[in-house]
Write an enzyme that holds these catalytic residues in place. Structure first.
Site, mmCIF file in Angstrom:
data_model
loop_
_atom_site.group_PDB
_atom_site.id
_atom_site.type_symbol
_atom_site.label_atom_id
_atom_site.label_comp_id
_atom_site.label_asym_id
_atom_site.label_seq_id
_atom_site.Cartn_x
_atom_site.Cartn_y
_atom_site.Cartn_z
ATOM 1 N N HIS A 128 -1.005 4.649 -5.394
ATOM 2 C CA HIS A 128 -1.899 5.777 -5.122
ATOM 3 C C HIS A 128 -3.351 5.418 -5.479
ATOM 4 O O HIS A 128 -4.270 5.604 -4.671
ATOM 5 C CB HIS A 128 -1.426 6.986 -5.945
ATOM 6 C CG HIS A 128 -2.242 8.221 -5.776
ATOM 7 N ND1 HIS A 128 -1.888 9.234 -4.903
ATOM 8 C CD2 HIS A 128 -3.397 8.628 -6.357
ATOM 9 C CE1 HIS A 128 -2.800 10.190 -4.971
ATOM 10 N NE2 HIS A 128 -3.729 9.855 -5.845
ATOM 11 N N GLU A 129 -3.540 4.880 -6.665
ATOM 12 C CA GLU A 129 -4.907 4.555 -7.098
ATOM 13 C C GLU A 129 -5.486 3.409 -6.259
ATOM 14 O O GLU A 129 -6.677 3.416 -5.932
ATOM 15 C CB GLU A 129 -4.953 4.214 -8.594
ATOM 16 C CG GLU A 129 -4.535 5.350 -9.531
ATOM 17 C CD GLU A 129 -5.314 6.656 -9.351
ATOM 18 O OE1 GLU A 129 -6.415 6.636 -8.785
ATOM 19 O OE2 GLU A 129 -4.795 7.708 -9.774
ATOM 20 N N HIS A 132 -6.927 4.797 -3.197
ATOM 21 C CA HIS A 132 -8.297 5.317 -3.402
ATOM 22 C C HIS A 132 -9.323 4.175 -3.400
ATOM 23 O O HIS A 132 -10.428 4.348 -2.902
ATOM 24 C CB HIS A 132 -8.398 6.069 -4.726
ATOM 25 C CG HIS A 132 -7.773 7.432 -4.715
ATOM 26 N ND1 HIS A 132 -7.912 8.319 -3.674
ATOM 27 C CD2 HIS A 132 -7.015 8.084 -5.648
ATOM 28 C CE1 HIS A 132 -7.267 9.456 -3.953
ATOM 29 N NE2 HIS A 132 -6.700 9.320 -5.142
ATOM 30 N N HIS A 138 -6.825 12.058 -0.512
ATOM 31 C CA HIS A 138 -5.477 12.604 -0.673
ATOM 32 C C HIS A 138 -4.930 13.011 0.692
ATOM 33 O O HIS A 138 -5.687 13.254 1.632
ATOM 34 C CB HIS A 138 -5.483 13.789 -1.646
ATOM 35 C CG HIS A 138 -5.673 13.334 -3.066
ATOM 36 N ND1 HIS A 138 -6.452 13.998 -3.975
ATOM 37 C CD2 HIS A 138 -5.185 12.246 -3.711
ATOM 38 C CE1 HIS A 138 -6.422 13.345 -5.131
ATOM 39 N NE2 HIS A 138 -5.670 12.271 -4.991
ATOM 40 N N CYS A 144 4.235 10.970 1.348
ATOM 41 C CA CYS A 144 3.180 9.941 1.301
ATOM 42 C C CYS A 144 2.707 9.726 -0.136
ATOM 43 O O CYS A 144 2.509 10.681 -0.890
ATOM 44 C CB CYS A 144 1.998 10.357 2.177
ATOM 45 S SG CYS A 144 0.634 9.150 2.125
HETATM 46 ZN ZN ZN Z 1 -5.548 10.711 -6.199
HETATM 47 ZN ZN ZN Z 2 -0.626 9.751 3.932
#
Ligand code: ZN
Ligand code: ZN
Length: 172
Positions: A128-129, A132, A138, A144
């Site tokens: 996730h990070e 980014h 998001h 996801c």
């Molecule tokens: Zn996030």
């Molecule tokens: Zn997605």
């Protein structure tokens, strides 16, 4: 190359599992870097938490031209101004990200330890990070990895994968 950097003590079984799991992630190699000490500043004694900015600065100071991304692993509770705690943080479109381990453990909530679940949660937070750091916002697609999670339930419900829409935006 993705450089995994323990910030202070981090269980070795976690580090070696992540190195293996993240190797070849988005066609990047994963390597474990030398551990760095906990930040000397930014510890709030009353909260018993590190402030996220101090952790970021620790990572920013690492010199490693081969590293496309640096992912810090912090086994100390952490907060960001305005938030009681964080699971992780990323420099948007930048080089550094980190994940915060204590609240990803079942024991933190008085539950029985589950090392596998712990590792999966760390992996999802890292992916996730990293998303980014590649500029992904998001996402609201069920499952996801870029879904926003402010509880472990959200983390456990999602996968460690980008949905097709997010995947399209990745540079690799
Ligand atoms: Zn996030
Ligand atoms: Zn997605």
């Amino acid at each position: 190359m993705i450089l995994l950097v323990p910030i202070g003590p981090v269980p070795i079984y976690v580090i070696s599992w992540l190195e293996d799991k993240l190797n070849d992630f988005e066609n990047l190699e994963a390597k474990v870097g030398k551990a760095v000490p906990l930040p000397r500043t930014g510890y709030d004694k009353e909260r018993q938490q590190f402030e996220a900015e101090a952790v970021s600065q620790t990572l920013q100071a690492i010199q490693c031209p081969e590293a496309e991304r640096i992912v810090g692993l912090l086994d100390q509770d952490c907060y960001s101004p305005g938030l009681n705690f964080i699971f992780g943080q990323a420099d948007i479109n930048g080089r550094e990200a980190f994940v915060v381990l204590p609240r990803l453990r079942q024991n933190f909530y008085g539950l029985e330890e589950d090392k596998n679940l712990f590792k999966q949660r760390i992996l999802k937070e890292i992916v996730h990070e990293l998303g980014h750091t590649w500029g992904l916002p998001h996402c609201d697609q069920p499952g996801c990895v870029m879904l926003f999670s402010d509880s472990l339930r959200d983390t456990d419900d999602k996968s460690a994968e980008f949905c097709p829409r997010c995947r399209e935006k990745l540079p690799h």
